[in-house]
Structure formats: C-alpha cells, structure tokens
Design a protein around this motif. Structure first.
Motif, short mmCIF file in Angstrom:
data_model
loop_
_atom_site.label_atom_id
_atom_site.label_comp_id
_atom_site.label_asym_id
_atom_site.label_seq_id
_atom_site.Cartn_x
_atom_site.Cartn_y
_atom_site.Cartn_z
N SER A 12 0.81 -1.23 0.00
CA SER A 12 0.00 0.00 0.00
C SER A 12 0.84 1.27 0.00
N ASP B 280 2.30 2.81 -2.25
CA ASP B 280 2.05 3.73 -3.36
C ASP B 280 0.93 4.72 -3.04
N LYS B 281 0.27 4.53 -1.90
CA LYS B 281 -0.72 5.49 -1.44
C LYS B 281 -0.07 6.62 -0.64
N THR C 19 4.71 8.12 -4.84
CA THR C 19 4.58 7.65 -6.22
C THR C 19 5.90 7.08 -6.72
N SER D 293 1.75 10.90 -2.74
CA SER D 293 0.59 10.37 -3.46
C SER D 293 -0.67 11.15 -3.10
N LYS D 294 -1.57 11.28 -4.05
CA LYS D 294 -2.84 11.95 -3.81
C LYS D 294 -3.75 11.12 -2.90
N GLN D 295 -3.39 9.86 -2.68
CA GLN D 295 -4.19 8.97 -1.85
C GLN D 295 -3.75 8.96 -0.39
N ARG D 296 -2.72 9.74 -0.04
CA ARG D 296 -2.12 9.64 1.30
C ARG D 296 -3.11 9.96 2.42
N GLU E 199 -6.48 9.69 2.49
CA GLU E 199 -7.46 8.61 2.67
C GLU E 199 -6.81 7.38 3.30
N TYR E 200 -5.60 7.07 2.89
CA TYR E 200 -4.88 5.93 3.47
C TYR E 200 -4.59 6.18 4.94
N THR F 24 -7.64 5.52 6.93
CA THR F 24 -7.87 4.08 7.05
C THR F 24 -7.02 3.50 8.17
#
Length: 200
Positions: free
Chosen positions: A27, A29-30, A33, A39-42, A44-45, A48
């Motif tokens: 995970s 890559d969250k 990059t 990462s743009k997902q950091r 939300e990750y 979680t």
C-alpha cells in the motif's frame, strides 16, 4: 536491523492483527509515487490506518476468484523459482523495520541479501510482462519499499502462470527513491500519530 517474524502465517488472524494500522509495502504507493512524490491517496490511506489503530481491526477487502487463484498458485510458483534459480527460499510471516514503523510481507527471503515477490496474474497480463521484459511499473514502489524495510540489496520479481514460462527479474535498490520514501514515511507516520491522538 530489520525484525523478521517467522512464527506467523501470512493471511492468518495473527498476521492481520500484526499489520493492523501499520504501513505495508503493498500500500506504500498510497504515500509515495514511483517518481518519489507524495501520493494523492495519502490522506485517505492515513484515515484508514487511523481507524485500524483506534478499533484494533483491519478492514479486509473482498477476495475475488482471481485473487484466490493467485494465492493458491503461490507455493507452486515458489518451488519453480527455487528450481530455476538454484536457491532456497525461506517463507516468513512479515518483516518490520527496526522501529516497527512499517512492514513488508515477502513471498520469501533468499539468504541474507535478497527477497522474492511473486505475482500470479491472469494469462494476458502475464504475457504482457513477458513481452515487456521489465519490472511492471505498478510494482516498483512495493519492491523498493521491501528493499527499504528489509535493508537488502536486491529483490526478485516473478510472474507465474501455469503452462507458460515464468517471467523472472532481479531488481536492485533505487537509493534516491528510498531516501525520499524515508522522509515521506516519517512525515506520514507523524501525522498519523497526531490524528490518532486527536480522535482517541
């Protein structure tokens, strides 16, 4: 020195508990990059993992038939790798950094210097890997993070599909990416700790 856990079986209840709320290679890559950028997902990750730390439970996603097939073929692929490379692959539960701030769950460790990541994709994807002849971009972060966590010098990537020759490639450390990852990971974990304290 990395901490190698050998008495936990991957995907067991104990394994899921051990990785709960902890950054893992699959995970990462969250967080970062392939170019070494955030990462743009950091966010939300991070939320979680925050929930996992507060509840002590990890949300396990749906296991598709293709994913189950991959799990079922892992032992066969590992044996094929050992035979083709003339090495012994040691199965372990997971590997932590010395401060337990993150982990990877290798498909095997080879001696003291290398590790193994096995993928069992659908047939057309496996053919694509063979034709491209290089590490698939989507696994760059996972492989490099495994090298970062374990402190090892190389990591083998293997794609396996029954009745088709395997794709095997040895990957080496990208020290520039690893340095960026180290910085971004520390920032991420610090923010995560603060988020947990705020909501606990």
């Amino acid at each position: 020195m990395p901490i190698i856990i050998t008495d936990i079986q991957q995907r067991s209840d104990a394994w899921f508990q051990a990785i709960c709320g902890n950054v893992g290679a699959s995970s990462v890559d969250k967080i970062i990059t392939t170019k070494g950028e955030p990462s743009k997902q950091r966010t939300e990750y991070m939320m979680t993992l925050c929930a996992e730390r507060i509840t002590g439970k990890q949300e396990v996603g749906y296991l598709t038939q293709a994913m189950q097939n991959g799990i079922d073929r892992e032992a066969e692929a590992r044996s094929l790798f050992e035979l083709s490379q003339g090495v012994e692959v040691k199965e372990v539960g997971l590997v932590y950094t010395d401060d337990k701030s993150c982990h990877c769950s290798p498909d095997g460790l080879i001696g003291d210097l290398s590790g193994l990541e096995i993928k069992n994709p659908i047939s057309k994807t496996h053919i694509k890997y063979l034709l491209d002849g290089k590490l698939p971009t989507e696994y760059f972060c996972q492989i490099q993070f495994s090298l970062f966590v374990s402190g090892r010098g190389s990591w083998w990537f293997m794609s396996h599909y029954p009745a088709i020759k395997p794709f095997i490639i040895e990957c080496h450390r990208d020290e520039a990416w690893i340095a960026k990852c180290d910085t971004l990971l520390k920032e991420f974990n610090q923010e995560l700790d603060e988020m947990v304290k705020r909501l606990s």
